[in-house]
Design a protein around this motif. Structure first.
Motif, PDB file in Angstrom:
ATOM      1  N   TYR A  80      50.905  35.045  32.757  1.00  0.00           N
ATOM      2  CA  TYR A  80      51.334  36.298  33.382  1.00  0.00           C
ATOM      3  C   TYR A  80      51.788  37.350  32.378  1.00  0.00           C
ATOM      4  CZ  TYR A  80      53.715  39.734  36.221  1.00  0.00           C
ATOM      5  OH  TYR A  80      54.113  40.918  36.781  1.00  0.00           O
ATOM      6  N   SER A  81      52.479  36.954  31.331  1.00  0.00           N
ATOM      7  CA  SER A  81      52.978  37.944  30.369  1.00  0.00           C
ATOM      8  C   SER A  81      51.840  38.746  29.743  1.00  0.00           C
ATOM      9  CB  SER A  81      53.829  37.278  29.282  1.00  0.00           C
ATOM     10  OG  SER A  81      53.058  36.356  28.536  1.00  0.00           O
ATOM     11  N   VAL A  82      50.680  38.139  29.603  1.00  0.00           N
ATOM     12  CA  VAL A  82      49.508  38.840  29.077  1.00  0.00           C
ATOM     13  C   VAL A  82      48.758  39.550  30.205  1.00  0.00           C
ATOM     14  CG1 VAL A  82      47.248  38.519  27.986  1.00  0.00           C
ATOM     15  CG2 VAL A  82      49.240  37.314  27.095  1.00  0.00           C
ATOM     16  N   MET A  83      48.571  38.880  31.316  1.00  0.00           N
ATOM     17  CA  MET A  83      47.759  39.427  32.403  1.00  0.00           C
ATOM     18  C   MET A  83      48.452  40.540  33.174  1.00  0.00           C
ATOM     19  SD  MET A  83      44.899  38.140  31.941  1.00  0.00           S
ATOM     20  CE  MET A  83      44.082  38.816  33.375  1.00  0.00           C
ATOM     21  N   LYS A  84      49.750  40.711  32.964  1.00  0.00           N
ATOM     22  CA  LYS A  84      50.440  41.840  33.584  1.00  0.00           C
ATOM     23  C   LYS A  84      49.812  43.153  33.131  1.00  0.00           C
ATOM     24  CE  LYS A  84      54.955  43.888  34.482  1.00  0.00           C
ATOM     25  NZ  LYS A  84      54.311  45.124  34.821  1.00  0.00           N
ATOM     26  N   SER A  85      49.327  43.201  31.890  1.00  0.00           N
ATOM     27  CA  SER A  85      48.686  44.423  31.398  1.00  0.00           C
ATOM     28  C   SER A  85      47.371  44.698  32.138  1.00  0.00           C
ATOM     29  CB  SER A  85      48.462  44.359  29.893  1.00  0.00           C
ATOM     30  OG  SER A  85      47.646  43.270  29.560  1.00  0.00           O
ATOM     31  N   CYS A  86      46.713  43.670  32.605  1.00  0.00           N
ATOM     32  CA  CYS A  86      45.519  43.833  33.434  1.00  0.00           C
ATOM     33  C   CYS A  86      45.916  44.494  34.754  1.00  0.00           C
ATOM     34  CB  CYS A  86      44.863  42.476  33.680  1.00  0.00           C
ATOM     35  SG  CYS A  86      43.475  42.499  34.836  1.00  0.00           S
ATOM     36  N   ALA A  87      46.929  43.943  35.394  1.00  0.00           N
ATOM     37  CA  ALA A  87      47.414  44.502  36.658  1.00  0.00           C
ATOM     38  C   ALA A  87      47.909  45.936  36.469  1.00  0.00           C
ATOM     39  CB  ALA A  87      48.530  43.617  37.219  1.00  0.00           C
ATOM     40  N   ASP A  88      48.635  46.173  35.391  1.00  0.00           N
ATOM     41  CA  ASP A  88      49.146  47.520  35.120  1.00  0.00           C
ATOM     42  C   ASP A  88      48.006  48.521  34.947  1.00  0.00           C
ATOM     43  OD1 ASP A  88      51.721  46.497  35.208  1.00  0.00           O
ATOM     44  OD2 ASP A  88      51.980  46.487  33.020  1.00  0.00           O
ATOM     45  N   THR A  89      46.934  48.102  34.295  1.00  0.00           N
ATOM     46  CA  THR A  89      45.782  48.987  34.092  1.00  0.00           C
ATOM     47  C   THR A  89      45.132  49.320  35.426  1.00  0.00           C
ATOM     48  OG1 THR A  89      45.425  48.073  31.881  1.00  0.00           O
ATOM     49  CG2 THR A  89      43.579  49.250  32.890  1.00  0.00           C
ATOM     50  N   LEU A  90      44.943  48.322  36.268  1.00  0.00           N
ATOM     51  CA  LEU A  90      44.371  48.580  37.594  1.00  0.00           C
ATOM     52  C   LEU A  90      45.270  49.527  38.387  1.00  0.00           C
ATOM     53  CD1 LEU A  90      43.143  44.986  38.496  1.00  0.00           C
ATOM     54  CD2 LEU A  90      41.720  46.941  37.850  1.00  0.00           C
ATOM     55  N   GLU A  91      46.582  49.306  38.321  1.00  0.00           N
ATOM     56  CA  GLU A  91      47.528  50.186  39.017  1.00  0.00           C
ATOM     57  C   GLU A  91      47.428  51.622  38.522  1.00  0.00           C
ATOM     58  OE1 GLU A  91      51.616  48.881  39.025  1.00  0.00           O
ATOM     59  OE2 GLU A  91      51.061  46.922  39.827  1.00  0.00           O
ATOM     60  N   SER A  92      47.243  51.801  37.225  1.00  0.00           N
ATOM     61  CA  SER A  92      47.185  53.158  36.669  1.00  0.00           C
ATOM     62  C   SER A  92      45.983  53.938  37.193  1.00  0.00           C
ATOM     63  CB  SER A  92      47.194  53.117  35.137  1.00  0.00           C
ATOM     64  OG  SER A  92      45.944  52.671  34.642  1.00  0.00           O
ATOM     65  N   PHE A  93      44.989  53.250  37.728  1.00  0.00           N
ATOM     66  CA  PHE A  93      43.821  53.888  38.323  1.00  0.00           C
ATOM     67  C   PHE A  93      43.856  53.806  39.857  1.00  0.00           C
ATOM     68  CE2 PHE A  93      42.370  53.379  34.014  1.00  0.00           C
ATOM     69  CZ  PHE A  93      41.517  54.449  33.808  1.00  0.00           C
ATOM     70  N   ASP A  94      44.996  53.380  40.391  1.00  0.00           N
ATOM     71  CA  ASP A  94      45.179  53.254  41.846  1.00  0.00           C
ATOM     72  C   ASP A  94      44.182  52.304  42.492  1.00  0.00           C
ATOM     73  OD1 ASP A  94      47.354  55.123  41.880  1.00  0.00           O
ATOM     74  OD2 ASP A  94      45.880  56.755  41.785  1.00  0.00           O
ATOM     75  N   VAL A  95      43.842  51.244  41.788  1.00  0.00           N
ATOM     76  CA  VAL A  95      42.931  50.239  42.326  1.00  0.00           C
ATOM     77  C   VAL A  95      43.765  49.041  42.786  1.00  0.00           C
ATOM     78  CG1 VAL A  95      41.089  48.599  41.748  1.00  0.00           C
ATOM     79  CG2 VAL A  95      40.945  50.978  40.971  1.00  0.00           C
ATOM     80  N   PRO A  96      43.653  48.680  44.068  1.00  0.00           N
ATOM     81  CA  PRO A  96      44.438  47.547  44.566  1.00  0.00           C
ATOM     82  C   PRO A  96      43.950  46.218  43.990  1.00  0.00           C
ATOM     83  CG  PRO A  96      43.017  48.437  46.295  1.00  0.00           C
ATOM     84  CD  PRO A  96      42.848  49.311  45.095  1.00  0.00           C
ATOM     85  N   TYR A  97      44.880  45.290  43.889  1.00  0.00           N
ATOM     86  CA  TYR A  97      44.548  43.971  43.354  1.00  0.00           C
ATOM     87  C   TYR A  97      45.442  42.919  43.988  1.00  0.00           C
ATOM     88  CZ  TYR A  97      48.790  44.489  40.594  1.00  0.00           C
ATOM     89  OH  TYR A  97      50.104  44.671  40.224  1.00  0.00           O
ATOM     90  N   GLU A  98      44.979  41.705  43.933  1.00  0.00           N
ATOM     91  CA  GLU A  98      45.800  40.539  44.234  1.00  0.00           C
ATOM     92  C   GLU A  98      45.955  39.782  42.932  1.00  0.00           C
ATOM     93  OE1 GLU A  98      44.830  39.439  48.869  1.00  0.00           O
ATOM     94  OE2 GLU A  98      44.026  38.127  47.328  1.00  0.00           O
ATOM     95  N   LEU A  99      47.055  39.074  42.782  1.00  0.00           N
ATOM     96  CA  LEU A  99      47.306  38.284  41.589  1.00  0.00           C
ATOM     97  C   LEU A  99      47.916  36.963  42.024  1.00  0.00           C
ATOM     98  CD1 LEU A  99      48.683  39.542  38.266  1.00  0.00           C
ATOM     99  CD2 LEU A  99      49.758  37.584  39.325  1.00  0.00           C
ATOM    100  N   ILE A 100      47.266  35.876  41.647  1.00  0.00           N
ATOM    101  CA  ILE A 100      47.790  34.557  42.003  1.00  0.00           C
ATOM    102  C   ILE A 100      47.644  33.607  40.817  1.00  0.00           C
ATOM    103  CG2 ILE A 100      47.119  34.888  44.430  1.00  0.00           C
ATOM    104  CD1 ILE A 100      45.110  32.489  43.887  1.00  0.00           C
ATOM    105  N   ILE A 101      48.344  32.487  40.920  1.00  0.00           N
ATOM    106  CA  ILE A 101      48.183  31.369  39.989  1.00  0.00           C
ATOM    107  C   ILE A 101      47.468  30.263  40.752  1.00  0.00           C
ATOM    108  CG2 ILE A 101      49.352  29.601  38.620  1.00  0.00           C
ATOM    109  CD1 ILE A 101      51.719  31.631  38.418  1.00  0.00           C
ATOM    110  N   SER A 102      46.367  29.807  40.199  1.00  0.00           N
ATOM    111  CA  SER A 102      45.640  28.692  40.781  1.00  0.00           C
ATOM    112  C   SER A 102      44.833  28.040  39.667  1.00  0.00           C
ATOM    113  CB  SER A 102      44.723  29.179  41.910  1.00  0.00           C
ATOM    114  OG  SER A 102      44.270  28.085  42.668  1.00  0.00           O
TER     115      SER A 102
END
Length: 164
Positions: A14-36
């Motif tokens: 998560y500490s690394v992949m948060k930047s992925c989520a943050d990038t999607l958010e900066s473009f207003d693109v919705p996402y889901e994030l889970i651990i599996s």
């Protein structure tokens, strides 16, 4: 609703992949994030892919280290684009995860990005570029982002450059 699904093999990602989520958010693109996990929770992983597709997942981003089978498992369960992010989780510095992610059999593609932080951010950008194929507004945002990045390089250079 169309969205991007981010699946991580472990909470430590998560500490690394948060930047992925943050990038999607900066473009207003919705996402889901889970651990599996492909290994520790294979039924959860399989069920999530089916549920996410039914809800509108357009692209799956899979982050995993070591054996890094998560992206391949996702690819085996969907025809949606899969982007694999190799994580540096072992003594091999992520090379093991890179090789596991990139070496998919023919007909089971996984787009593979760089190991770690750069890969996390680039996975979001690749997902954005795929979504922008039929989304003019998102395409325009990506173009503006490129211009902004070029301007930042020039600005940074002007602060320190010495030319003869």
């Amino acid at each position: 609703m169309k969205f991007v699904s981010i699946v991580m093999g472990s909470k430590s990602d998560y500490s690394v992949m948060k930047s992925c989520a943050d990038t999607l958010e900066s473009f207003d693109v919705p996402y889901e994030l889970i651990i599996s996990s492909a290994h520790r929770s294979p039924e959860r992983t399989k069920n999530y892919i089916l549920e996410a597709e039914q809800k509108g997942a357009q692209i799956f981003i899979a982050a995993a280290g070591m054996a890094a089978h998560l992206a391949g498992v996702l690819a085996s369960k969907t025809t949606k684009p899969i982007i694999g992010v190799p994580m540096s989780a072992s003594a091999l510095g992520g090379i093991d995860a890179l090789l596991s992610t990139v070496q998919m059999p023919a007909g089971m593609p996984v787009a593979t990005v760089a190991i770690g932080q750069a890969g996390a951010i680039n996975s979001a950008y690749l997902a954005l570029q795929i979504l922008a194929l039929d989304n003019k507004e998102l395409h325009e945002k990506l173009l503006k982002d490129r211009v902004s990045k070029a301007q930042k390089v020039e600005s940074d250079s002007s602060e320190i450059e010495t030319l003869l």
